[in-house]
Design a protein around this motif. Structure first.
Motif, short mmCIF file in Angstrom:
data_model
loop_
_atom_site.label_atom_id
_atom_site.label_comp_id
_atom_site.label_asym_id
_atom_site.label_seq_id
_atom_site.Cartn_x
_atom_site.Cartn_y
_atom_site.Cartn_z
N ASP A 26 0.82 -1.21 0.00
CA ASP A 26 0.00 0.00 0.00
C ASP A 26 0.86 1.26 0.00
O ASP A 26 0.53 2.24 -0.68
CB ASP A 26 -0.94 0.02 1.22
CG ASP A 26 -2.05 -1.00 1.12
OD1 ASP A 26 -2.32 -1.50 0.00
OD2 ASP A 26 -2.66 -1.32 2.17
N GLU A 27 1.96 1.23 0.74
CA GLU A 27 2.86 2.39 0.83
C GLU A 27 3.45 2.77 -0.52
O GLU A 27 3.62 3.95 -0.82
CB GLU A 27 4.03 2.10 1.77
CG GLU A 27 3.75 2.22 3.23
CD GLU A 27 4.99 1.84 4.05
OE1 GLU A 27 6.13 2.11 3.60
OE2 GLU A 27 4.80 1.29 5.14
N ILE A 28 3.82 1.78 -1.31
CA ILE A 28 4.54 2.06 -2.56
C ILE A 28 3.67 1.97 -3.80
O ILE A 28 4.17 2.11 -4.92
CB ILE A 28 5.78 1.13 -2.71
CG1 ILE A 28 5.35 -0.32 -2.82
CG2 ILE A 28 6.75 1.36 -1.57
CD1 ILE A 28 6.49 -1.27 -3.17
N GLU A 29 2.39 1.76 -3.62
CA GLU A 29 1.47 1.53 -4.75
C GLU A 29 1.58 2.60 -5.84
O GLU A 29 1.59 2.29 -7.01
CB GLU A 29 0.03 1.45 -4.25
CG GLU A 29 -0.96 1.00 -5.30
CD GLU A 29 -0.72 -0.42 -5.80
OE1 GLU A 29 -0.97 -0.67 -6.99
OE2 GLU A 29 -0.28 -1.26 -5.01
N GLY A 30 1.68 3.86 -5.46
CA GLY A 30 1.70 4.93 -6.45
C GLY A 30 3.06 5.24 -7.03
O GLY A 30 3.18 6.03 -7.97
N GLN A 31 4.11 4.65 -6.51
CA GLN A 31 5.46 4.95 -6.98
C GLN A 31 5.72 4.27 -8.32
O GLN A 31 5.32 3.13 -8.53
CB GLN A 31 6.49 4.51 -5.95
CG GLN A 31 6.37 5.26 -4.64
CD GLN A 31 7.39 4.78 -3.61
OE1 GLN A 31 8.40 4.17 -3.96
NE2 GLN A 31 7.12 5.05 -2.35
N LEU A 37 8.75 -0.62 -8.55
CA LEU A 37 8.05 -1.59 -9.38
C LEU A 37 8.52 -3.01 -9.07
O LEU A 37 7.72 -3.93 -8.90
CB LEU A 37 8.27 -1.26 -10.86
CG LEU A 37 7.58 -2.16 -11.88
CD1 LEU A 37 6.07 -2.15 -11.71
CD2 LEU A 37 7.95 -1.69 -13.30
N MET A 38 9.83 -3.18 -8.95
CA MET A 38 10.37 -4.50 -8.65
C MET A 38 9.98 -4.95 -7.23
O MET A 38 9.69 -6.12 -7.01
CB MET A 38 11.88 -4.52 -8.86
CG MET A 38 12.21 -4.43 -10.35
SD MET A 38 13.94 -4.30 -10.78
CE MET A 38 14.65 -5.72 -10.01
N GLU A 39 9.95 -4.03 -6.30
CA GLU A 39 9.52 -4.38 -4.95
C GLU A 39 8.06 -4.80 -4.95
O GLU A 39 7.68 -5.76 -4.27
CB GLU A 39 9.75 -3.21 -3.99
CG GLU A 39 9.41 -3.57 -2.55
CD GLU A 39 9.69 -2.46 -1.54
OE1 GLU A 39 9.43 -2.70 -0.34
OE2 GLU A 39 10.13 -1.37 -1.94
N ARG A 40 7.22 -4.10 -5.72
CA ARG A 40 5.81 -4.48 -5.81
C ARG A 40 5.67 -5.89 -6.37
O ARG A 40 4.87 -6.69 -5.87
CB ARG A 40 5.05 -3.49 -6.68
CG ARG A 40 4.81 -2.17 -5.98
CD ARG A 40 4.19 -1.10 -6.84
NE ARG A 40 3.03 -1.53 -7.58
CZ ARG A 40 2.70 -1.03 -8.77
NH1 ARG A 40 3.44 -0.10 -9.34
NH2 ARG A 40 1.61 -1.45 -9.38
N VAL A 41 6.46 -6.23 -7.39
CA VAL A 41 6.42 -7.58 -7.96
C VAL A 41 6.77 -8.61 -6.88
O VAL A 41 6.08 -9.62 -6.71
CB VAL A 41 7.37 -7.71 -9.17
CG1 VAL A 41 7.47 -9.16 -9.62
CG2 VAL A 41 6.92 -6.82 -10.31
#
Length: 175
Positions: A26-31, A37-41
C-alpha cells in the motif's frame, strides 16, 4: 528493514508477515520508479498474488531495458523468472535464469550472478532436480564468498545446499 523473516527449510520460500507485506505494498502503490516496481512484484509474489505479479514483472523488464542499467535488467529478469517458477513454468524460468547467471558472470558481477544462481537452484529444487539445485546453490555460495557476502547471505546458500542434499537422498532417481 527486511520483510523476510527467514526461509522455509522444506520449500526454501521466504517467510514473511503477510500483513506487513500488504502494508508495504500500500505504501509504494503509487510509486513508478524501477526499484518500487520490482519491490511491488516481489511483494505480490510472496503474497501469492501471481496473476497480479506476472504482468508487473514483465513491465519491470521492459522498464529496465529502456531506462535501467544492465544490472537492473538482469535483476528484473531474475524476478520475472521467479514468477514463472511460482507458476510452474520451470523450463522457461530455468532458461532465463541460466542466461542471466552466465551474462552476470561474464561481466564479473559476482553478486548478481550469485543471485541468479540461487534462484536457478530454487527453480531446479521446485522442479525436483535436486542435483542441479545443489550445483546451482554451491555456485551461488562460491560467488557470494567471492563478493564478500555477510554471514546471513552465506547461511542462506548453505541451508539451500543442505535442503537439496536432503531431498536428493530421499527422492529416488528415475532411471
Amino acid at each position: 528493514m527486511s520483510l523476510i523473516q527467514g526461509y522455509d527449510p522444506d520449500t526454501l520460500r521466504e517467510r514473511v508477515n503477510p500483513r506487513e507485506c500488504e502494508m508495504r505494498l500500500d505504501e509504494i502503490e503509487g510509486q513508478r520508479s524501477l526499484p518500487a516496481l520490482m519491490e511491488r512484484v516481489w511483494l505480490l509474489k510472496v503474497l501469492d498474488r501471481l496473476d497480479d505479479a506476472l504482468p508487473l514483472s514483465e513491465e519491470a523488464v521492459r522498464q529496465a531495458r529502456m531506462a535501467g542499467t544492465r544490472k537492473d535488467l538482469l535483476r528484473a529478469r531474475v524476478l520475472h523468472a521467479t514468477i514463472m517458477q511460482c507458476l510452474g513454468k520451470y523450463a522457461a524460468a530455468e532458461q532465463e535464469l541460466a542466461h542471466v547467471a552466465s551474462e552476470a558472470e561474464g561481466q564479473g558481477w559476482a553478486q548478481v550472478a550469485a543471485f541468479a544462481h540461487q534462484h536457478h537452484g530454487k527453480n531446479a529444487y521446485d522442479a525436483g532436480d535436486y542435483e542441479q539445485a545443489r550445483e546451482s546453490f554451491k555456485r551461488s555460495l562460491f560467488l557470494r564468498r567471492e563478493a564478500g557476502a555477510d554471514d546471513r547471505g552465506l547461511e542462506t546458500a548453505l541451508l539451500a545446499i543442505e535442503a537439496a542434499e536432503r531431498r536428493g537422498a530421499v527422492e529416488p532417481v528415475a532411471i
